[in-house]
Write a protein that holds these residues in place. Sequence first.
Motif, PDB file in Angstrom:
ATOM      1  N   PRO A 365     -11.005  53.807  85.269  1.00 55.48           N
ATOM      2  CA  PRO A 365     -12.113  53.131  84.592  1.00 55.48           C
ATOM      3  C   PRO A 365     -13.111  52.597  85.616  1.00 55.48           C
ATOM      4  O   PRO A 365     -12.737  51.972  86.614  1.00 55.48           O
ATOM      5  CB  PRO A 365     -11.429  51.993  83.845  1.00 55.48           C
ATOM      6  CG  PRO A 365     -10.171  51.750  84.603  1.00 55.48           C
ATOM      7  CD  PRO A 365      -9.742  53.077  85.124  1.00 55.48           C
ATOM      8  N   PRO A 366     -14.385  52.838  85.416  1.00 51.58           N
ATOM      9  CA  PRO A 366     -15.391  52.301  86.338  1.00 51.58           C
ATOM     10  C   PRO A 366     -15.582  50.804  86.126  1.00 51.58           C
ATOM     11  O   PRO A 366     -15.319  50.265  85.052  1.00 51.58           O
ATOM     12  CB  PRO A 366     -16.654  53.084  85.964  1.00 51.58           C
ATOM     13  CG  PRO A 366     -16.466  53.437  84.527  1.00 51.58           C
ATOM     14  CD  PRO A 366     -14.994  53.653  84.328  1.00 51.58           C
ATOM     15  N   GLY A 371      -8.446  49.391  90.637  1.00 54.44           N
ATOM     16  CA  GLY A 371      -9.137  50.438  91.383  1.00 54.44           C
ATOM     17  C   GLY A 371      -8.791  51.821  90.889  1.00 54.44           C
ATOM     18  O   GLY A 371      -7.668  52.088  90.454  1.00 54.44           O
ATOM     19  N   GLY A 372      -9.750  52.714  90.945  1.00 55.63           N
ATOM     20  CA  GLY A 372      -9.508  54.097  90.564  1.00 55.63           C
ATOM     21  C   GLY A 372      -8.916  54.864  91.729  1.00 55.63           C
ATOM     22  O   GLY A 372      -8.565  54.313  92.775  1.00 55.63           O
ATOM     23  N   TRP A 373      -8.805  56.157  91.543  1.00 57.68           N
ATOM     24  CA  TRP A 373      -8.295  57.000  92.613  1.00 57.68           C
ATOM     25  C   TRP A 373      -9.143  58.261  92.674  1.00 57.68           C
ATOM     26  O   TRP A 373      -9.842  58.609  91.720  1.00 57.68           O
ATOM     27  CB  TRP A 373      -6.833  57.345  92.417  1.00 57.68           C
ATOM     28  CG  TRP A 373      -6.518  58.041  91.125  1.00 57.68           C
ATOM     29  CD1 TRP A 373      -6.390  57.483  89.897  1.00 57.68           C
ATOM     30  CD2 TRP A 373      -6.307  59.448  90.963  1.00 57.68           C
ATOM     31  NE1 TRP A 373      -6.105  58.413  88.954  1.00 57.68           N
ATOM     32  CE2 TRP A 373      -6.048  59.662  89.604  1.00 57.68           C
ATOM     33  CE3 TRP A 373      -6.296  60.538  91.813  1.00 57.68           C
ATOM     34  CZ2 TRP A 373      -5.795  60.917  89.073  1.00 57.68           C
ATOM     35  CZ3 TRP A 373      -6.030  61.776  91.289  1.00 57.68           C
ATOM     36  CH2 TRP A 373      -5.782  61.952  89.930  1.00 57.68           C
ATOM     37  N   LEU A 374      -9.080  58.923  93.852  1.00 61.53           N
ATOM     38  CA  LEU A 374      -9.989  60.029  94.132  1.00 61.53           C
ATOM     39  C   LEU A 374      -9.218  61.322  94.326  1.00 61.53           C
ATOM     40  O   LEU A 374      -8.147  61.344  94.937  1.00 61.53           O
ATOM     41  CB  LEU A 374     -10.799  59.752  95.409  1.00 61.53           C
ATOM     42  CG  LEU A 374     -11.672  58.486  95.420  1.00 61.53           C
ATOM     43  CD1 LEU A 374     -12.347  58.335  96.776  1.00 61.53           C
ATOM     44  CD2 LEU A 374     -12.702  58.514  94.313  1.00 61.53           C
ATOM     45  N   LEU A 375      -9.793  62.412  93.765  1.00 55.62           N
ATOM     46  CA  LEU A 375      -9.330  63.765  94.048  1.00 55.62           C
ATOM     47  C   LEU A 375     -10.352  64.365  95.017  1.00 55.62           C
ATOM     48  O   LEU A 375     -11.454  64.727  94.622  1.00 55.62           O
ATOM     49  CB  LEU A 375      -9.254  64.594  92.772  1.00 55.62           C
ATOM     50  CG  LEU A 375      -8.765  66.048  92.948  1.00 55.62           C
ATOM     51  CD1 LEU A 375      -7.369  66.077  93.519  1.00 55.62           C
ATOM     52  CD2 LEU A 375      -8.851  66.804  91.631  1.00 55.62           C
ATOM     53  N   ALA A 376      -9.977  64.433  96.287  1.00 56.39           N
ATOM     54  CA  ALA A 376     -10.971  64.765  97.314  1.00 56.39           C
ATOM     55  C   ALA A 376     -10.360  65.645  98.384  1.00 56.39           C
ATOM     56  O   ALA A 376      -9.137  65.793  98.492  1.00 56.39           O
ATOM     57  CB  ALA A 376     -11.517  63.483  97.941  1.00 56.39           C
ATOM     58  N   HIS A 377     -11.226  66.196  99.188  1.00 59.30           N
ATOM     59  CA  HIS A 377     -10.827  66.956 100.369  1.00 59.30           C
ATOM     60  C   HIS A 377     -10.704  65.973 101.534  1.00 59.30           C
ATOM     61  O   HIS A 377     -11.627  65.780 102.324  1.00 59.30           O
ATOM     62  CB  HIS A 377     -11.874  68.043 100.671  1.00 59.30           C
ATOM     63  CG  HIS A 377     -11.575  68.837 101.910  1.00 59.30           C
ATOM     64  ND1 HIS A 377     -12.561  69.360 102.719  1.00 59.30           N
ATOM     65  CD2 HIS A 377     -10.389  69.196 102.477  1.00 59.30           C
ATOM     66  CE1 HIS A 377     -11.998  69.983 103.736  1.00 59.30           C
ATOM     67  NE2 HIS A 377     -10.679  69.924 103.601  1.00 59.30           N
TER      68      HIS A 377
END
Length: 648
Positions: A365-366, A371-377
């Motif tokens: 949720p923004p 805190g959210g989590w990231l799907l990233a390189h």
Amino acid sequence: MKVAYAGVDGVVRLVQFGREWWMPSGVLVEQDGGLVTGAAAVRRAVQRPEGFVADPMGRLSADTVDAGGVVIGTADLVAALLRVALAAAAQAAGSPAAVVRVVSSGSWGPRRRGALRSALQRAGAGDAELIAAPVAVGWHLLAGGVDLPEQSVVAVCDLGAGFSARVLSRAGDGFEVLASVEEPLGGGDTMDAAVAAWLSPPTPGDAVTLPAVAAEVLATARLAKEALSSAPTVLVPGAVGQVVFGIPQLRQAVAGVLDRAVAATGRAIEAADVGREDLALVVCVGGGARLPIVADAFGDAVGVRPVTVPQPEAAAVLGAVQQPVPVQAAAVVPSGRDAAGAVVAAAASVALFAQFVTGTHRYGPPNSIDGGWLLAHWGGLCLAAVLAVVAAAFGASWLHVARYAALEDERLQRRLYGVALAGAAVLGVGICVGYAIFAVGYFDVPAGPLLRWSVLAAAPVSAAVAVAGLLVIARPGLVERSWPSWFRFPVSVVVLVGAGAYLIGYDMSGSPLALRPLQWWLYRFLPEEPDVFSAIGRVGAVCLGVAVTLLVARRAWIRVVTAVPLALLTAVVLAPRSTGLIAATVGVVIAGWWLWRVLAALGSAALRVPRSQRTPLSGSAAGDPAARASWQHTPDVSSAGVAAEGGR
């Protein structure tokens, strides 16, 4: 007037005028103001003797000369001679002279030197250098191989038309004239007159000797004197027929002349305030130096037997060309490789971070306390941080060379490079922190993962760069080559790492869209459904494998043998969960490269033989320094030039 030049081969040669190695220094002034020089002037002087000026350089103290009713500037006469000398040198060398030097008497004052400058300006050689004759002889001695260390004292005895004795001291990069004494009645002209008087004693009574007869006797005396330089005796016409004229007769005839020359040499040594035992060398130059009686006369009176160089009459003009041409230090230009490395590494770092930001998906949720989590390189962020430190190191090297490479204090200059490297390590960490702060604010997520994949991932490289900087500060003279070249990171590795991480990031995130045409073109050759990582990602993994090979292997054949299996292994193990591990491994290898350079510097210093223990290439032989001279007319540095020596 004698002229010498140094061609492109660096060998000094005299210019030949017809069959002679000298040019008559007289100038004939025609009634219309025209000037005739050299041998042509001597021939023309038979028809117009009143217009012939035999020694224009010797009359430079006067502004004008009356030559047979034509008043002309003395500088114009000398300029005509200099133009002929320059043209002859250019013809002999095949190109105009780059450096022009004119030999003048060491006793000339500002008036005659200024007049000579004016003549050079009119001859088209306004930037010519004036060099005193004794100083030029000193350079001739050095070019011949004479060992003259600092503070060596040399007496130069010039037996030309007159006589001059000068005492030189080797000072720094040149010579200093300590004392100078002129003796007009101690030179060759007076010797010729003395020999002529011995051959033809004065006629008693009121008999008058005709000028033509006196001139013939004087010419005969001069030829007889010069012949004794290579023969013990000569047969010459005398007052009562042919007489034998040898070394004993020459010594008897010119004893008074040599006494005056020797006395002048003694006064010069006393005026220089040096002891005769301090003289390293006494050298005789000029045409009269060839006489065999000169060495005995000076050796007995001075206490040091003089030496005579080959071609003593041209020693000064040869030495003027043999004097090294000062080489101005070229402006230090920063390395283009450092500039390219800084630009490429910075661009790759920014591009990888931009790809990380645009290709990352946030979940959660923004604007929430959770805190959210990231799907990233995450591997892309890791290598962006690593390349930021590398870019800072490249930039530090470039800026250091641009700012401090011209410092005279080499140790300070090297220590400043160490400070620059340590500062680059701190700057690189600062950039990584900036990346993390921007991503935290942009995605509104906890800072832990972002700091871990930026600051912590770049910490090994930053620490290695800092260690290198501290090593340079502590031991600036550890390596003989420059430190920027010692720690110059391979630009090819930067390109491979940046390109490889970017291609892997595109396969994971689809960013940037500009690579879509490349993906579509590759899919035309892949009929089956691609895996998570397509050919683009695999090519990126191959780039990373090759980059690691370039860092860990030094020899070309080892790189060829290692690159293929390591590149294939990296492409095979590439998976979504292994990209971060692969990127971290690349970062550790880059840090290892810096530490290896540190260890290599320490090892090379430990194995290097100290300068004081090295075997010299050649030793100096004992004995007379002049006896060891090779007298080859080769200047210390390759140069081109011409020097002209005129009358006193």
